[in-house]
Design an enzyme around this catalytic site. Structure first.
Site, PDB file in Angstrom:
ATOM      1  N   ASP A   1       4.419  -0.048 -10.695  1.00 47.66           N
ATOM      2  CA  ASP A   1       3.017   0.081 -10.304  1.00 47.66           C
ATOM      3  C   ASP A   1       2.880   1.423  -9.586  1.00 47.66           C
ATOM      4  O   ASP A   1       2.785   1.495  -8.365  1.00 47.66           O
ATOM      5  CB  ASP A   1       2.624  -1.078  -9.394  1.00 47.66           C
TER       6      ASP A   1
ATOM      7  N   ASP B   1      -8.648  -3.110 -16.589  1.00 49.97           N
ATOM      8  CA  ASP B   1      -7.968  -1.853 -16.900  1.00 49.97           C
ATOM      9  C   ASP B   1      -7.783  -1.691 -18.401  1.00 49.97           C
ATOM     10  O   ASP B   1      -7.741  -0.566 -18.910  1.00 49.97           O
ATOM     11  CB  ASP B   1      -6.596  -1.799 -16.221  1.00 49.97           C
TER      12      ASP B   1
ATOM     13  N   ASP C   1      -2.395   3.524   0.246  1.00 46.46           N
ATOM     14  CA  ASP C   1      -1.490   3.038  -0.795  1.00 46.46           C
ATOM     15  C   ASP C   1      -1.320   4.122  -1.853  1.00 46.46           C
ATOM     16  O   ASP C   1      -2.123   4.240  -2.770  1.00 46.46           O
ATOM     17  CB  ASP C   1      -2.114   1.772  -1.391  1.00 46.46           C
TER      18      ASP C   1
ATOM     19  N   GLU D   1       0.511 -11.421  -4.422  1.00 45.43           N
ATOM     20  CA  GLU D   1       0.981 -10.107  -3.992  1.00 45.43           C
ATOM     21  C   GLU D   1       0.407  -9.768  -2.616  1.00 45.43           C
ATOM     22  O   GLU D   1      -0.789  -9.493  -2.498  1.00 45.43           O
ATOM     23  CB  GLU D   1       0.575  -9.049  -5.016  1.00 45.43           C
TER      24      GLU D   1
ATOM     25  N   HIS E   1      -4.063  -5.337 -15.641  1.00 41.49           N
ATOM     26  CA  HIS E   1      -5.277  -5.928 -15.076  1.00 41.49           C
ATOM     27  C   HIS E   1      -6.296  -6.053 -16.203  1.00 41.49           C
ATOM     28  O   HIS E   1      -6.370  -5.180 -17.079  1.00 41.49           O
ATOM     29  CB  HIS E   1      -5.894  -5.027 -13.998  1.00 41.49           C
TER      30      HIS E   1
END
Length: 389
Positions: free
Chosen positions: A291, A56, A259, A184, A53
């Site tokens: 991930d 990130d 999540d 996604e 990302h």
């Protein structure tokens, strides 16, 4: 993050996060050190691809211009590390959910200013993704949804999302980019309801706005279970329609309502997933992206290696199991036989090519009388599947 959860502070031991000589590093220096650590992990594990990302890997600036300048500096550093190690970029994406400006969404935000800010972020990541040779570009709508129907124009927000995707398609064409676009799906979190709820919802969205030829799906099993499906369900559904592009290879804890991004350690689950991947001939430009996060209690840096090694082994075993399952062909033959009447009866063939009429179906039903009760034999299928696990 650093191991924090909704009820506690960070726990991970990450010595590279501390400044040298007791002095706090500037954000770009810290960002580069994190990249050094990441590429050391990649090379020691023999990993050939990575993902990121934008925010990130690069610090957010005080303005859009400064954020873009930081990204340019970091993109040059990433390119340097790629050349040094041979590690390639699987995909890049833009974080359009963490900053408070996106609290009401990004592409679906009711404020056109925020919409345009998000569009600028997407354009920038597309540029650096192209520069770094990224094979895919991911769109994840973390806040593209609603908290209440009272203050939401559902269709207008979906129209706006589609408009930005169409802009991205046009820009990709103008820049001669070859990266595959991926969406996604996720049903909720952080919003109560996300517009890309699951694979079927997302495919319906793409067809509604005539975008289906420009996108495939990046499926995360943890998101799939949050939608109330089995972990491999969205991988299976998207593959059936030639829309599976890549997989975020994680799993969730079904006893928790969020999540959790666990490393996948369930061989039965990876066997089901890899059978789908093998049957569609691989993932093309996509891949298996971990991930994942180690658990909050797994605090040592070595736990990062253990998590990745364990997950790779689990997928490797799943791949071998799936190959054996396909080679033997027992389950596939059983499924084919279950639908055999559509192959044997003329009316079945006409139904499948869209040439049958209601009148013809009625005639066939009267000729054949009452249908027989045919067993689904689920337990037998499960027993045979277990032979390969």
């Amino acid at each position: 993050g650093g191991g924090q959860d909704p009820f506690g502070s960070p726990t991970y031991q990450r010595p590279w996060e501390d400044g040298l000589n007791g002095e706090k590093d500037d954000p770009l220096t810290l960002a580069k050190r994190r990249i050094d650590v990441a590429f050391e992990l990649f090379t020691k594990l023999g990993i050939e691809f990575y993902t990121f990302h934008d925010m990130d890997v690069s610090p957010e600036g005080s303005s859009l211009e400064e954020s873009q300048q930081n990204l340019d500096i970091i993109a040059d550093y990433l390119l340097k590390k790629q050349k040094e190690t041979g590690v390639k970029l699987l995909w890049a994406t833009q974080n359009l959910f963490s900053h408070k400006r996106y609290m009401n969404g990004a592409l679906s935000n009711p404020d056109v200013h925020v919409f345009c800010y998000a569009a600028a972020a997407i354009k920038k990541v597309m540029d650096i993704n192209h520069k770094l040779g990224g094979l895919n570009h991911v769109f994840w709508g973390g806040r593209e949804g609603y908290q209440s129907t009272l203050n939401t124009n559902f269709k207008r927000e979906c129209d706006h999302m589609a408009s930005l995707f169409q802009m991205a398609v046009q820009y990709k064409k103008e820049q001669n980019m070859n990266a595959q676009f991926l969406i996604e799906p996720k049903p909720r979190e952080p919003t109560k309801h996300q517009y890309d709820y699951d694979a079927q919802t997302t495919m319906a969205f793409l067809h509604t706005y005539k975008l289906q030829d420009h996108f495939k799906l990046n499926i995360e099993p943890n998101h799939t279970t949050l939608a109330g499906h089995e972990a491999h369900h969205d991988i299976w559904v998207s593959s059936q329609y030639d829309m599976l592009g890549s997989i975020d290879s994680n799993t969730g804890d079904t006893l928790l309502g969020w999540d959790t991004d666990n490393f996948p350690m369930d061989v039965a689950q990876t066997t089901a997933i890899m059978k789908i991947v093998l049957e569609q001939g691989g993932l093309g430009l996509g891949g298996l992206n971990f991930d994942c996060k180690v658990r909050r209690e797994s605090v040592e840096p070595v736990d990062l290696f253990i998590g990745h090694v364990g997950a790779m082994d689990t997928y490797a075993r799943g791949l071998r199991n799936a190959a054996n399952m396909i080679q033997d062909g027992v389950l596939d033959t059983m499924v084919k036989e279950r639908y055999a009447t559509f192959d044997e009866a003329d009316i079945g063939k006409k139904i499948e090519v869209g040439e049958a009429t209601l009148e013809e179906c009625e005639v066939y039903a009267k000729q054949m009388g009452e249908p027989k009760d045919l067993s689904g034999k689920q337990e037998l299928y499960e027993m045979i599947r277990n032979r390969y696990i």
